[in-house]
Motif scaffolding. Structure first.
Motif, PDB file in Angstrom:
ATOM      1  N   SER A   1      37.930  41.678  48.049  1.00 23.09           N
ATOM      2  CA  SER A   1      38.597  42.327  46.921  1.00 23.09           C
ATOM      3  C   SER A   1      37.931  41.956  45.605  1.00 23.09           C
ATOM      4  O   SER A   1      38.462  42.221  44.534  1.00 23.09           O
ATOM      5  CB  SER A   1      40.081  41.939  46.887  1.00 23.09           C
ATOM      6  N   LYS A   2      36.761  41.328  45.692  1.00 22.29           N
ATOM      7  CA  LYS A   2      35.946  40.985  44.532  1.00 22.29           C
ATOM      8  C   LYS A   2      34.650  41.794  44.601  1.00 22.29           C
ATOM      9  O   LYS A   2      34.239  42.241  45.668  1.00 22.29           O
ATOM     10  CB  LYS A   2      35.618  39.484  44.542  1.00 22.29           C
ATOM     11  N   PRO A   3      33.970  41.981  43.474  1.00 21.27           N
ATOM     12  CA  PRO A   3      32.675  42.672  43.520  1.00 21.27           C
ATOM     13  C   PRO A   3      31.730  42.012  44.523  1.00 21.27           C
ATOM     14  O   PRO A   3      31.635  40.774  44.582  1.00 21.27           O
ATOM     15  CB  PRO A   3      32.160  42.533  42.080  1.00 21.27           C
ATOM     16  N   LEU A   4      31.049  42.835  45.299  1.00 24.05           N
ATOM     17  CA  LEU A   4      30.132  42.347  46.334  1.00 24.05           C
ATOM     18  C   LEU A   4      28.741  42.897  46.056  1.00 24.05           C
ATOM     19  O   LEU A   4      28.542  44.106  45.994  1.00 24.05           O
ATOM     20  CB  LEU A   4      30.592  42.809  47.719  1.00 24.05           C
ATOM     21  N   MET A   5      27.760  41.996  45.897  1.00 25.94           N
ATOM     22  CA  MET A   5      26.384  42.416  45.713  1.00 25.94           C
ATOM     23  C   MET A   5      25.606  42.172  46.999  1.00 25.94           C
ATOM     24  O   MET A   5      25.484  41.037  47.461  1.00 25.94           O
ATOM     25  CB  MET A   5      25.710  41.688  44.548  1.00 25.94           C
ATOM     26  N   ILE A   6      25.106  43.265  47.578  1.00 24.46           N
ATOM     27  CA  ILE A   6      24.281  43.191  48.778  1.00 24.46           C
ATOM     28  C   ILE A   6      22.836  43.247  48.303  1.00 24.46           C
ATOM     29  O   ILE A   6      22.356  44.288  47.850  1.00 24.46           O
ATOM     30  CB  ILE A   6      24.604  44.352  49.730  1.00 24.46           C
TER      31      ILE A   6
END
Length: 295
Positions: free
Chosen positions: A129-134
């Protein structure tokens, strides 16, 4: 804006490649890093039974090297090891400890050298539920003194692509672009794709009208960005399959980072990830920052 963040790694040598990218996050105010290593139950069992191809201390050395690389990059680093099913646990930690970003590598290498989308990245896409950087590290043709291929890092602060379907979640993602781009990014591309599957054949005669309306929306976003700083902004409207067209724009412009909402119009709230976001995250050659909807 990403002062405290999590880097999630698994038991793969490619985790070292991810470290070559993470240092770029200093452009966005990153300072404190919680480095987490994920070990599946099967891997832990294999190690205890002596069935693993590599001894556990090998991965402990990799983990230590990851930590040293992050410290050398200027981060304050804390480490933890999680076993079992970590995606929901990582999300709990991110929420409880007020982390503003979770970072994970996009690929994992098999024993034959084949690349595939990371299981950990896939699980996190559906859980956080937090920003996810792939992040997708970029290899060079240069080898270092230790024989390893040099990783040139990901230029995540150079050129950003923001695809939007004008949904509520896409608007939330744009607020993140407004925070990130001014003073950091040299260029932003704003993109909307007219979804052919929803338009054709019954609304084909209205495509030009839709293009005119949606381009005006993008021009409004462009003004908001340029009011915040000296930045080049392109506005683009395409027609076709959204995921396919987004990936084409990424490839044609060699864009290093996509910032987009993790949900789109018409999604069912019980399902966290939209199909367009999932396809772009899995197939794009760029790094992808997924901004979740408010839940």
């Amino acid at each position: 804006m990403f002062k405290k963040f999590i880097v999630a790694t698994d038991l793969s040598d490619d985790s070292l490649e991810l470290m070559g990218c993470v240092g770029r996050l200093t452009a966005y105010g990153a300072q404190k890093c919680l480095l987490i290593q994920y070990r599946t139950v099967d891997e832990v069992i294999d190690y205890t039974r002596g069935q693993s191809n590599l001894p556990l201390h090998k991965y402990e050395e990799i983990f230590k090297e990851n930590q040293e690389n992050l410290v050398e990059a200027g981060f304050e680093v804390e480490t933890r090891v999680l076993a079992g099913y970590p995606a929901t646990e990582i999300n709990k930690i991110a929420v409880a400890e007020d982390c503003s970003l979770i970072v994970v590598g996009a690929r994992r290498r098999t024993s034959t050298g084949e690349l595939y989308f990371s299981t950990l990245a896939n699980d996190l896409m559906h859980a956080v539920s937090k920003p996810l950087m792939i992040m997708r590290p970029r290899r060079t043709d240069i080898s270092g003194k230790d024989g390893r291929v040099v990783i040139d890092g990901c230029e995540v602060a150079q050129h950003l692509l923001y695809p939007t379907d004008f949904s509520e979640n896409a608007d939330i993602a744009f607020t993140k672009v407004l925070e990130m781009a001014p003073g950091n990014a040299k260029k932003v591309t704003l993109l909307h794709v007219q979804d052919a599957a929803k338009i054709s054949p019954h609304l084909d005669e209205r495509v030009e009208e839709f293009n005119r309306i949606d381009k005006a929306r993008l021009e409004g976003m462009k003004k908001l960005l340029q009011d915040r700083g000296d930045i080049e902004v392109d506005v683009t409207v395409k027609y076709g399959s959204p995921a396919v067209e987004i990936i084409k724009v990424i490839d044609e412009g060699s864009i290093p980072l996509v910032v987009m909402g993790s949900q789109g119009r018409g999604y069912v709230k019980e399902f966290f990830l939209g199909s367009v976001s999932a396809n772009v995250a899995r197939k794009a050659h760029s790094s992808v920052l997924l901004i979740p909807t408010k839940r």
